[in-house]
Design a protein around this motif. Structure first.
Motif, PDB file in Angstrom:
ATOM      1  N   LEU A  53       0.805  -1.220   0.000  1.00 22.45           N
ATOM      2  CA  LEU A  53       0.000   0.000   0.000  1.00 22.45           C
ATOM      3  C   LEU A  53       0.842   1.275   0.000  1.00 22.45           C
ATOM      4  N   ALA A  54       2.147   1.150   0.072  1.00 22.23           N
ATOM      5  CA  ALA A  54       2.995   2.343   0.148  1.00 22.23           C
ATOM      6  C   ALA A  54       2.824   3.261  -1.052  1.00 22.23           C
ATOM      7  N   VAL A  55       2.414   2.723  -2.186  1.00 23.53           N
ATOM      8  CA  VAL A  55       2.190   3.550  -3.379  1.00 23.53           C
ATOM      9  C   VAL A  55       1.163   4.645  -3.113  1.00 23.53           C
ATOM     10  N   LEU A  56       0.262   4.419  -2.178  1.00 26.44           N
ATOM     11  CA  LEU A  56      -0.780   5.413  -1.884  1.00 26.44           C
ATOM     12  C   LEU A  56      -0.200   6.686  -1.297  1.00 26.44           C
ATOM     13  N   ALA A  57       1.009   6.617  -0.782  1.00 29.44           N
ATOM     14  CA  ALA A  57       1.627   7.766  -0.114  1.00 29.44           C
ATOM     15  C   ALA A  57       2.648   8.481  -0.990  1.00 29.44           C
ATOM     16  N   GLY A  58       2.604   8.260  -2.288  1.00 31.33           N
ATOM     17  CA  GLY A  58       3.547   8.916  -3.177  1.00 31.33           C
ATOM     18  C   GLY A  58       3.306  10.404  -3.286  1.00 31.33           C
ATOM     19  N   THR A  59       4.209  11.074  -3.973  1.00 28.49           N
ATOM     20  CA  THR A  59       3.981  12.485  -4.270  1.00 28.49           C
ATOM     21  C   THR A  59       2.712  12.618  -5.099  1.00 28.49           C
ATOM     22  N   PRO A  60       2.116  13.817  -5.163  1.00 34.36           N
ATOM     23  CA  PRO A  60       0.910  13.962  -5.991  1.00 34.36           C
ATOM     24  C   PRO A  60       1.117  13.484  -7.423  1.00 34.36           C
ATOM     25  N   ASP A  61       2.260  13.780  -8.018  1.00 34.25           N
ATOM     26  CA  ASP A  61       2.517  13.330  -9.391  1.00 34.25           C
ATOM     27  C   ASP A  61       2.634  11.812  -9.470  1.00 34.25           C
ATOM     28  N   ASP A  62       3.344  11.225  -8.511  1.00 31.13           N
ATOM     29  CA  ASP A  62       3.486   9.766  -8.512  1.00 31.13           C
ATOM     30  C   ASP A  62       2.141   9.090  -8.284  1.00 31.13           C
ATOM     31  N   TYR A  63       1.339   9.660  -7.392  1.00 29.89           N
ATOM     32  CA  TYR A  63       0.034   9.070  -7.138  1.00 29.89           C
ATOM     33  C   TYR A  63      -0.854   9.181  -8.377  1.00 29.89           C
ATOM     34  N   ALA A  64      -0.789  10.308  -9.068  1.00 24.81           N
ATOM     35  CA  ALA A  64      -1.581  10.476 -10.288  1.00 24.81           C
ATOM     36  C   ALA A  64      -1.171   9.454 -11.344  1.00 24.81           C
ATOM     37  N   ALA A  65       0.126   9.181 -11.451  1.00 23.88           N
ATOM     38  CA  ALA A  65       0.601   8.174 -12.402  1.00 23.88           C
ATOM     39  C   ALA A  65       0.104   6.786 -12.010  1.00 23.88           C
ATOM     40  N   TYR A  66       0.110   6.487 -10.705  1.00 28.03           N
ATOM     41  CA  TYR A  66      -0.432   5.217 -10.219  1.00 28.03           C
ATOM     42  C   TYR A  66      -1.911   5.089 -10.568  1.00 28.03           C
ATOM     43  N   ALA A  67      -2.693   6.120 -10.284  1.00 31.14           N
ATOM     44  CA  ALA A  67      -4.128   6.063 -10.565  1.00 31.14           C
ATOM     45  C   ALA A  67      -4.390   5.904 -12.057  1.00 31.14           C
ATOM     46  N   ALA A  68      -3.602   6.571 -12.886  1.00 31.07           N
ATOM     47  CA  ALA A  68      -3.765   6.453 -14.332  1.00 31.07           C
ATOM     48  C   ALA A  68      -3.437   5.039 -14.806  1.00 31.07           C
ATOM     49  N   ALA A  69      -2.410   4.434 -14.212  1.00 34.24           N
ATOM     50  CA  ALA A  69      -2.045   3.072 -14.598  1.00 34.24           C
ATOM     51  C   ALA A  69      -3.134   2.081 -14.208  1.00 34.24           C
ATOM     52  N   VAL A  70      -3.735   2.276 -13.037  1.00 34.55           N
ATOM     53  CA  VAL A  70      -4.852   1.417 -12.633  1.00 34.55           C
ATOM     54  C   VAL A  70      -5.995   1.547 -13.634  1.00 34.55           C
ATOM     55  N   ARG A  71      -6.301   2.781 -14.051  1.00 29.73           N
ATOM     56  CA  ARG A  71      -7.380   2.968 -15.037  1.00 29.73           C
ATOM     57  C   ARG A  71      -7.044   2.258 -16.337  1.00 29.73           C
ATOM     58  N   GLU A  72      -5.792   2.299 -16.760  1.00 28.97           N
ATOM     59  CA  GLU A  72      -5.391   1.616 -17.991  1.00 28.97           C
ATOM     60  C   GLU A  72      -5.587   0.114 -17.862  1.00 28.97           C
ATOM     61  N   GLU A  73      -5.252  -0.449 -16.716  1.00 35.36           N
ATOM     62  CA  GLU A  73      -5.433  -1.894 -16.535  1.00 35.36           C
ATOM     63  C   GLU A  73      -6.902  -2.284 -16.667  1.00 35.36           C
ATOM     64  N   TYR A  74      -7.770  -1.395 -16.269  1.00 33.33           N
ATOM     65  CA  TYR A  74      -9.208  -1.665 -16.350  1.00 33.33           C
ATOM     66  C   TYR A  74      -9.829  -0.941 -17.535  1.00 33.33           C
ATOM     67  N   GLY A  75      -9.077  -0.828 -18.622  1.00 33.85           N
ATOM     68  CA  GLY A  75      -9.558  -0.139 -19.801  1.00 33.85           C
ATOM     69  C   GLY A  75     -10.787  -0.768 -20.421  1.00 33.85           C
ATOM     70  N   PHE A  76     -11.041  -2.028 -20.115  1.00 31.00           N
ATOM     71  CA  PHE A  76     -12.216  -2.714 -20.653  1.00 31.00           C
ATOM     72  C   PHE A  76     -13.496  -2.338 -19.903  1.00 31.00           C
ATOM     73  N   VAL A  77     -13.377  -1.618 -18.792  1.00 27.96           N
ATOM     74  CA  VAL A  77     -14.536  -1.228 -17.991  1.00 27.96           C
ATOM     75  C   VAL A  77     -15.002   0.155 -18.436  1.00 27.96           C
ATOM     76  N   PRO A  78     -16.295   0.348 -18.722  1.00 28.11           N
ATOM     77  CA  PRO A  78     -16.801   1.677 -19.107  1.00 28.11           C
ATOM     78  C   PRO A  78     -16.532   2.715 -18.022  1.00 28.11           C
ATOM     79  N   ASP A  79     -16.422   3.973 -18.427  1.00 30.29           N
ATOM     80  CA  ASP A  79     -16.034   5.037 -17.502  1.00 30.29           C
ATOM     81  C   ASP A  79     -16.943   5.123 -16.283  1.00 30.29           C
ATOM     82  N   ASP A  80     -18.250   5.108 -16.490  1.00 27.85           N
ATOM     83  CA  ASP A  80     -19.173   5.244 -15.354  1.00 27.85           C
ATOM     84  C   ASP A  80     -19.005   4.096 -14.368  1.00 27.85           C
ATOM     85  N   ALA A  81     -18.903   2.892 -14.891  1.00 22.69           N
ATOM     86  CA  ALA A  81     -18.748   1.735 -14.008  1.00 22.69           C
ATOM     87  C   ALA A  81     -17.413   1.781 -13.284  1.00 22.69           C
ATOM     88  N   PHE A  82     -16.367   2.204 -13.976  1.00 21.47           N
ATOM     89  CA  PHE A  82     -15.070   2.297 -13.314  1.00 21.47           C
ATOM     90  C   PHE A  82     -15.107   3.339 -12.207  1.00 21.47           C
TER      91      PHE A  82
END
Length: 221
Positions: A148-177
């Motif tokens: 869980l340490a990734v949750l405590a990254g800098t704002p930029d690092d956390y934004a990159a983490y969140a974006a990567a998670v969204r990419e992994e779930y690219g098959f999920v529609p935006d509203d459902a995600f």
């Protein structure tokens, strides 16, 4: 035939770390060679469907474990659990932790790891599904805090983490995600403590909660 994926820059360093971790966990007779097992694990971590659960994540969690390891009762088991905890990963499945644990249960006895330690590794891998170790479970506390340490990254690092998670779930529609991700964030924020080891709690708790709250606010905007 497609060209093989390029090796991660830390591939050889990680293989050396794997050999050290495996040798510290098994019986004095150190056979078979660690290398084939390490190569198989690194190939899994480099699979193309991964965007966050990649070799970089493996490297990060191993580094965070090194920072917290004095808290663990069985450092060797914790480090092996890190190697296996997302070794099987398909974002559309909910059985990744169990399948990763079963991979450890098959591979580690063959590699010479005693059964009690193999069982502990598998337990720890399954624990990463909930990140909720019982009081006094120092091995689980170290592994979950490192994950869980990734949750405590800098704002930029956390934004990159969140974006990567969204990419992994690219098959999920935006509203459902958005709905599903917001639910995960609320569950995390509702936990009395995100981090269980004193060191991780002091270093990462406040930053992680700020990042989670910011992402939730953005999802709800």
């Amino acid at each position: 035939m497609a060209d093989p994926a390029p090796r991660h820059p830390a591939h050889d360093t990680l293989l050396t770390r794997w050999a050290t971790h495996l040798n510290s966990a098994r019986e004095p007779v150190r056979a078979p060679s660690p290398a084939p097992y390490g190569e198989d694990l690194l190939a899994r971590w480099a699979e193309p469907q991964r965007r966050y659960h990649t070799t970089d994540h493996l490297l990060a969690i191993l580094d965070r474990i090194d920072e917290l390891i004095t808290h663990a009762a069985d450092p060797a088991a914790v480090r092996l659990a890190a190697w296996f905890h997302d070794a099987v990963y398909l974002p559309e499945r909910s059985t990744n932790e169990d399948r990763s644990a079963r991979l450890a249960e098959r591979a580690l006895p063959e590699a010479g790891v005693p059964e009690p330690r193999t069982a502990e590794v598998a337990r720890l891998v399954r624990l990463t599904r909930t990140h909720d170790p019982a009081p006094g479970d120092t091995n689980g506390e170290v592994l979950c805090d490192a994950d869980l340490a990734v949750l405590a990254g800098t704002p930029d690092d956390y934004a990159a983490y969140a974006a990567a998670v969204r990419e992994e779930y690219g098959f999920v529609p935006d509203d459902a995600f958005r709905d599903g991700r917001a639910g995960v964030l609320r569950e995390l924020l509702a936990m009395p403590r995100l981090f269980r080891t004193p060191q991780a709690r002091d270093r990462w708790e406040d930053a992680a909660r700020r990042n989670l709250a910011t992402e939730l606010a953005l999802l709800n905007a």
